[in-house]
Enzyme design. Sequence first.
Site, PDB file in Angstrom:
ATOM      1  N   ASP A  39       0.403  -1.357   0.454  1.00 19.41           N
ATOM      2  CA  ASP A  39      -0.084  -0.337  -0.046  1.00 19.41           C
ATOM      3  C   ASP A  39       1.197   1.194  -0.462  1.00 19.41           C
ATOM      4  O   ASP A  39       2.327   1.585   1.038  1.00 19.41           O
ATOM      5  CB  ASP A  39      -1.107   0.024   1.347  1.00 19.41           C
ATOM      6  N   ASP A  84      -9.751   2.773   5.675  1.00 21.36           N
ATOM      7  CA  ASP A  84      -8.410   3.172   7.127  1.00 21.36           C
ATOM      8  C   ASP A  84      -8.675   3.694   7.989  1.00 21.36           C
ATOM      9  O   ASP A  84      -8.617   5.054   8.170  1.00 21.36           O
ATOM     10  CB  ASP A  84      -7.314   3.717   6.364  1.00 21.36           C
ATOM     11  N   GLU A 137      -8.257   4.026  11.969  1.00 19.92           N
ATOM     12  CA  GLU A 137      -7.210   3.659  13.108  1.00 19.92           C
ATOM     13  C   GLU A 137      -6.444   4.750  14.307  1.00 19.92           C
ATOM     14  O   GLU A 137      -7.539   5.658  14.248  1.00 19.92           O
ATOM     15  CB  GLU A 137      -5.923   3.149  12.834  1.00 19.92           C
TER      16      GLU A 137
END
Length: 251
Positions: A44, A133, A135
């Site tokens: 990524d 994403d 986090e």
Amino acid sequence: MTHVHRPRLARRLLAATLAAAATAATLVGLTATPAQAATTPGVDVSHYQGSINWTSVRNAGIQFAYIKATEGTTYKDPRFGTNYVGAYNAGVIRGAYHFALPDRSSGATQANFLASNGGAWSADSRTLPAALDIEFNPYGATCYGLSQASMRSWISDFLNTYRSRTGRYAVIYTTTSWWTSCTGNWSGPWANHPLWIARWASSPGTLPAGAPFWSFWQYTATGRVSGISGDVDRNYFNGDRSRLIALANNT
């Protein structure tokens, strides 16, 4: 996994406290959960990696890439378009990812921002559903100032909106520790949404509650790949290339 702007920097500092990543040969098969007989290597990336030679990346054996598209409600990665097209043309199966900032807007707003800026989907054998994403917050409070119940609602809002826009279930990138702390180890999404687990170690470790297996595993933030200068996140898909194409095409 946001790749500086600044979020990636915060996680790179955290990496110093984690176990060193094992080699790719050691990693295959070392899963704490059921895995396919084969794994497929990927990366990524974001603008942090600079100019990428995608033909060299593909020739090095990399078969998929998640590429940063958006963050929050306003940020668009300046290299997304170049990377997304370059990966496709080199035969790398690609997907877009969005770095969530749940304290900035509703989940729906950010899902629409992603879908309108590279995160849409097409059945062309080379486009994966986009990834959320979500986090540790690199800019402030770990859980963005949201309660566990509010975070679950925010994530649902994002996922439902993305599905309504694209017809696909978004992939969710997270860590088990963040998911446990900030959602109460919510098991709700895992019946439909592929798990992309981040754990820079020799196994994926314990997965979030209710997740039957991992679909993607980010196992190091300090990998090296021909065609990419400097460190890059390395990943596995939990299956062979034919299964990855099946995920891409929703079959």
